[in-house]
Write a protein that holds these residues in place. Sequence first.
Motif, PDB file in Angstrom:
ATOM      1  N   ARG A  96       9.401 -15.272   6.967  1.00 46.54           N
ATOM      2  CA  ARG A  96       9.115 -14.138   5.967  1.00 46.54           C
ATOM      3  C   ARG A  96      10.319 -13.359   5.595  1.00 46.54           C
ATOM      4  O   ARG A  96      11.381 -13.350   6.239  1.00 46.54           O
ATOM      5  N   HIS A  97      10.235 -12.917   4.379  1.00 46.38           N
ATOM      6  CA  HIS A  97      10.911 -11.911   3.781  1.00 46.38           C
ATOM      7  C   HIS A  97      11.225 -10.823   4.680  1.00 46.38           C
ATOM      8  O   HIS A  97      10.118 -10.249   5.235  1.00 46.38           O
ATOM      9  N   VAL A  98      12.258 -10.028   4.986  1.00 47.27           N
ATOM     10  CA  VAL A  98      12.511  -8.868   5.698  1.00 47.27           C
ATOM     11  C   VAL A  98      11.357  -7.716   4.972  1.00 47.27           C
ATOM     12  O   VAL A  98      10.719  -6.999   5.731  1.00 47.27           O
ATOM     13  N   GLY A  99      11.241  -7.697   3.617  1.00 49.39           N
ATOM     14  CA  GLY A  99      10.367  -6.814   3.110  1.00 49.39           C
ATOM     15  C   GLY A  99       8.970  -7.151   3.043  1.00 49.39           C
ATOM     16  O   GLY A  99       8.232  -6.387   2.475  1.00 49.39           O
ATOM     17  N   ASP A 100       8.423  -8.133   3.488  1.00 49.47           N
ATOM     18  CA  ASP A 100       6.953  -8.540   3.640  1.00 49.47           C
ATOM     19  C   ASP A 100       6.219  -7.612   4.762  1.00 49.47           C
ATOM     20  O   ASP A 100       6.327  -7.885   5.763  1.00 49.47           O
ATOM     21  N   LEU A 101       5.598  -6.751   3.941  1.00 51.07           N
ATOM     22  CA  LEU A 101       4.513  -5.788   5.005  1.00 51.07           C
ATOM     23  C   LEU A 101       3.201  -6.109   4.805  1.00 51.07           C
ATOM     24  O   LEU A 101       2.460  -5.217   5.257  1.00 51.07           O
ATOM     25  N   GLY A 102       2.969  -7.294   4.043  1.00 45.70           N
ATOM     26  CA  GLY A 102       1.351  -7.336   4.360  1.00 45.70           C
ATOM     27  C   GLY A 102       0.647  -6.689   3.170  1.00 45.70           C
ATOM     28  O   GLY A 102       1.177  -6.492   2.068  1.00 45.70           O
ATOM     29  N   ASN A 103      -0.532  -6.157   3.597  1.00 46.33           N
ATOM     30  CA  ASN A 103      -1.379  -5.394   2.721  1.00 46.33           C
ATOM     31  C   ASN A 103      -1.826  -4.097   3.134  1.00 46.33           C
ATOM     32  O   ASN A 103      -1.731  -3.684   4.419  1.00 46.33           O
ATOM     33  N   ILE A 104      -1.854  -3.430   2.073  1.00 46.28           N
ATOM     34  CA  ILE A 104      -2.822  -1.960   2.460  1.00 46.28           C
ATOM     35  C   ILE A 104      -4.006  -2.001   1.814  1.00 46.28           C
ATOM     36  O   ILE A 104      -4.191  -2.909   0.888  1.00 46.28           O
ATOM     37  N   GLU A 105      -5.127  -1.319   2.335  1.00 49.39           N
ATOM     38  CA  GLU A 105      -6.415  -1.293   1.570  1.00 49.39           C
ATOM     39  C   GLU A 105      -6.941  -0.069   1.234  1.00 49.39           C
ATOM     40  O   GLU A 105      -6.708   0.933   2.133  1.00 49.39           O
ATOM     41  N   ALA A 106      -7.248   0.094   0.014  1.00 47.16           N
ATOM     42  CA  ALA A 106      -8.074   1.092  -0.494  1.00 47.16           C
ATOM     43  C   ALA A 106      -9.357   1.127  -0.582  1.00 47.16           C
ATOM     44  O   ALA A 106     -10.086   0.103  -0.802  1.00 47.16           O
ATOM     45  N   GLY A 107     -10.019   2.196  -0.186  1.00 49.29           N
ATOM     46  CA  GLY A 107     -11.375   2.447  -0.098  1.00 49.29           C
ATOM     47  C   GLY A 107     -12.158   2.615  -1.394  1.00 49.29           C
ATOM     48  O   GLY A 107     -11.332   2.596  -2.454  1.00 49.29           O
ATOM     49  N   ALA A 108     -13.286   2.825  -1.594  1.00 50.46           N
ATOM     50  CA  ALA A 108     -14.122   2.910  -2.691  1.00 50.46           C
ATOM     51  C   ALA A 108     -13.499   4.276  -3.600  1.00 50.46           C
ATOM     52  O   ALA A 108     -13.639   4.267  -4.822  1.00 50.46           O
ATOM     53  N   ASN A 109     -12.855   5.164  -2.761  1.00 51.57           N
ATOM     54  CA  ASN A 109     -12.292   6.403  -3.518  1.00 51.57           C
ATOM     55  C   ASN A 109     -10.932   5.939  -4.020  1.00 51.57           C
ATOM     56  O   ASN A 109     -10.331   6.877  -4.692  1.00 51.57           O
ATOM     57  N   GLY A 110     -10.447   4.850  -3.966  1.00 53.42           N
ATOM     58  CA  GLY A 110      -9.076   4.460  -4.373  1.00 53.42           C
ATOM     59  C   GLY A 110      -7.887   4.940  -3.415  1.00 53.42           C
ATOM     60  O   GLY A 110      -6.933   4.777  -3.873  1.00 53.42           O
ATOM     61  N   ILE A 111      -8.203   5.386  -2.375  1.00 54.46           N
ATOM     62  CA  ILE A 111      -7.060   5.873  -1.673  1.00 54.46           C
ATOM     63  C   ILE A 111      -6.871   4.897  -0.444  1.00 54.46           C
ATOM     64  O   ILE A 111      -7.901   4.328   0.453  1.00 54.46           O
ATOM     65  N   ALA A 112      -5.609   4.629  -0.375  1.00 58.56           N
ATOM     66  CA  ALA A 112      -5.018   3.493   0.964  1.00 58.56           C
ATOM     67  C   ALA A 112      -4.528   4.756   1.849  1.00 58.56           C
ATOM     68  O   ALA A 112      -3.356   5.254   1.506  1.00 58.56           O
ATOM     69  N   THR A 113      -4.860   4.775   3.361  1.00 57.45           N
ATOM     70  CA  THR A 113      -4.191   5.208   4.250  1.00 57.45           C
ATOM     71  C   THR A 113      -3.126   4.278   5.108  1.00 57.45           C
ATOM     72  O   THR A 113      -3.841   3.040   5.540  1.00 57.45           O
ATOM     73  N   VAL A 114      -1.894   4.590   4.905  1.00 56.71           N
ATOM     74  CA  VAL A 114      -0.777   3.589   5.302  1.00 56.71           C
ATOM     75  C   VAL A 114      -0.413   3.995   6.770  1.00 56.71           C
ATOM     76  O   VAL A 114      -0.137   5.251   7.134  1.00 56.71           O
ATOM     77  N   ASP A 115      -0.580   3.111   7.632  1.00 56.62           N
ATOM     78  CA  ASP A 115      -0.087   3.353   9.214  1.00 56.62           C
ATOM     79  C   ASP A 115       0.383   1.976   9.733  1.00 56.62           C
ATOM     80  O   ASP A 115      -0.387   1.169  10.328  1.00 56.62           O
ATOM     81  N   ILE A 116       1.800   1.608   9.391  1.00 49.96           N
ATOM     82  CA  ILE A 116       1.982   0.239   9.745  1.00 49.96           C
ATOM     83  C   ILE A 116       3.355   0.417  10.608  1.00 49.96           C
ATOM     84  O   ILE A 116       4.138   1.209  10.156  1.00 49.96           O
ATOM     85  N   THR A 117       3.544  -0.450  11.514  1.00 56.56           N
ATOM     86  CA  THR A 117       4.746  -0.351  12.445  1.00 56.56           C
ATOM     87  C   THR A 117       5.371  -1.763  12.221  1.00 56.56           C
ATOM     88  O   THR A 117       4.462  -2.728  12.353  1.00 56.56           O
TER      89      THR A 117
END
Length: 169
Positions: A96-117
């Motif tokens: 993987r690239h060092v910068g590959d952090l996958g996906n975040i997911e936004a709900g119907a309200n268009g907001i994504a809560t990010v919590d990644i380690t």
Amino acid sequence: MLKLVVLLGFLAAFCAAENKGIAIITTGVSGVSGSLTFTELSGGGVHIVGTIKGLTRGKHGFHIHSKGDLTDGCGSTGSHFNPYNKTHGAPDAEHRHVGDLGNIEAGANGIATVDITDKIICLTGETGILGRAVVVHSGEDDLGLQDTDESHTTGSAGSRVGCGIIGIL
């Protein structure tokens, strides 16, 4: 000898302190915005938390790009941060690239809560992200699993809809 022990104890405590970074996500065009905090963990890696709003519902590619340059918006942030010249992949993939952090997911309200380690990135050093850009893409990152050149370089995640430079907090 006691002074040396005290000094070493002080240095150990100092080095174990958590370093922090911040990125304010903007685009100026699509309405995507938010903020992210990056906390370097004493055992290695970085914990990323925050919220991003103004996204379409669903998954969005989430990457560290090589340049902290927003002179042409998110388009001038360069490619994914890839100091080891690997192909694109999932955050837990061997390749993987060092910068590959996958996906975040936004709900119907268009907001994504990010919590990644992530255990590969750091704030400074060879895999350091300070001064680089974090980028949110319009579509889902396929994690490099498709047999196409685009999948192996960008995860086919689409256009860049939000970005911010990672600075010292």
